[in-house]
Write a protein that holds these residues in place. Structure first.
Motif, mmCIF file in Angstrom:
data_model
loop_
_atom_site.group_PDB
_atom_site.id
_atom_site.type_symbol
_atom_site.label_atom_id
_atom_site.label_comp_id
_atom_site.label_asym_id
_atom_site.label_seq_id
_atom_site.Cartn_x
_atom_site.Cartn_y
_atom_site.Cartn_z
ATOM 1 N N GLU A 219 -24.618 26.574 126.607
ATOM 2 C CA GLU A 219 -25.174 25.220 126.507
ATOM 3 C C GLU A 219 -25.578 24.738 127.896
ATOM 4 O O GLU A 219 -24.874 24.960 128.880
ATOM 5 N N HIS B 232 -22.523 25.827 130.424
ATOM 6 C CA HIS B 232 -21.305 26.415 129.865
ATOM 7 C C HIS B 232 -21.676 27.675 129.102
ATOM 8 O O HIS B 232 -22.568 27.660 128.248
ATOM 9 N N GLU C 265 -32.930 27.204 129.733
ATOM 10 C CA GLU C 265 -32.273 26.906 128.458
ATOM 11 C C GLU C 265 -32.341 28.090 127.506
ATOM 12 O O GLU C 265 -31.365 28.413 126.824
ATOM 13 N N LYS D 274 -26.821 21.332 130.110
ATOM 14 C CA LYS D 274 -26.936 19.882 130.186
ATOM 15 C C LYS D 274 -27.544 19.506 131.530
ATOM 16 O O LYS D 274 -27.175 20.078 132.562
ATOM 17 N N VAL E 35 -29.041 29.780 125.934
ATOM 18 C CA VAL E 35 -28.846 29.746 124.476
ATOM 19 C C VAL E 35 -28.742 31.162 123.923
ATOM 20 O O VAL E 35 -27.985 31.422 122.986
#
Length: 270
Positions: free
Chosen positions: A244, A260, A235, A246, A239
């Motif tokens: 992003e 993404h 993550e 998920k 970032v």
């Protein structure tokens, strides 16, 4: 007389009310001032926290870049220097073995030594590739992802399918490294925890950005309560590039990791 007493009583009540009102106003002003002071302090702490988090993220990015550079350098050195030296040693061992005129015991020992050297060369190659595959820099992201899938399948026996277009390879090094490391960590987690039989890796570039998916048919988990360091590291990488992450996972129904990343501006190409 009675009227005078009533008048004095009214004046006392009015005076008492005024004093109470004045005290209430003073208390209200004091409380309001205190609240504003606390709000300013909280806002100041929040700004400092945001700044510290930004600085920490920048520091983490620099450390990651330094670590990737060190991996690249070490991988090259292992492959080019140590690997070539050991390969040359293998050639010489083969020559000595073919010309050896000694007894069978000497030939057997030399053959065993050559086999051990071959195993060392393979181990050295695997370590260099795990540090950072040279194909990621020499051939690009897609060949590196496909190699990663083949290696995972070879080591574990899982069915790993990599779906990616060769034309998707025109990416800056920061993006290539991020995607490669995210897939590497996702495959590692799937192999270690998911008890999956097959894994699908999909990467494609669209007008709105890049889409990466890693899906397995394992036992799944609860991302809300079982978020380990691996996911946190992924993550953070994503970032940092404005992307992003998920994670969709259900018990006994596998896990889907979806990433993404925003489109790359040509100015930032390396």
């Amino acid at each position: 007389m009675v009227k005078n007493e009533q008048q004095r009583l009214r004046l006392r009540l009015i005076a008492s009310s005024l004093v109470e009102l004045l005290i209430a106003v003073i208390l209200t002003l004091a409380v309001t001032s205190r609240i504003r002071g606390l709000e300013d302090a909280v806002e100041g702490q929040y700004v400092k926290m945001v700044q510290a988090r930004s600085e920490l993220r920048d520091l983490t990015a620099r450390l990651e870049n330094a670590r990737e550079d060190e991996r690249k350098s070490l991988s090259r050195e292992l492959h080019d220097e140590v690997g070539q030296s050991m390969a040359a040693m293998l050639v010489e061992l083969g020559r000595v073995e073919s010309t050896l005129s000694g007894g069978e015991e000497a030939r057997t020992r030399l053959s065993s030594l050559r086999v051990q050297a071959e195993q060392s060369v393979r181990s050295l190659r695997d370590i260099a590739l795990l540090l950072r595959p040279s194909m990621l820099d020499d051939l690009g992201l897609v060949p590196a992802l496909k190699w990663q899938g083949r290696e995972t399948a070879r080591r574990t026996g899982l069915h790993v399918r990599v779906e990616a277009e060769e034309s998707n390879d025109m990416l800056p090094d920061t993006y290539k490294t991020c995607i490669y490391r995210v897939v590497q960590e996702a495959l590692h987690n799937a192999v270690k925890h998911s008890k999956a039989k097959s894994i699908r890796v999909s990467f494609q570039q669209t007008p709105s950005g890049m889409e990466l998916e890693v899906e397995d048919d394992g036992i799944g988990f609860d991302p809300g309560t079982e978020k380990g360091l691996g996911l946190l590291g992924m993550e953070e990488r994503i970032v940092r590039l404005g992307g992003e992450l998920k994670v969709i996972a259900k018990a006994e129904r596998g896990t889907l990791l979806s990433v993404h990343l925003p489109p790359v501006k040509r100015k930032g190409f390396q």
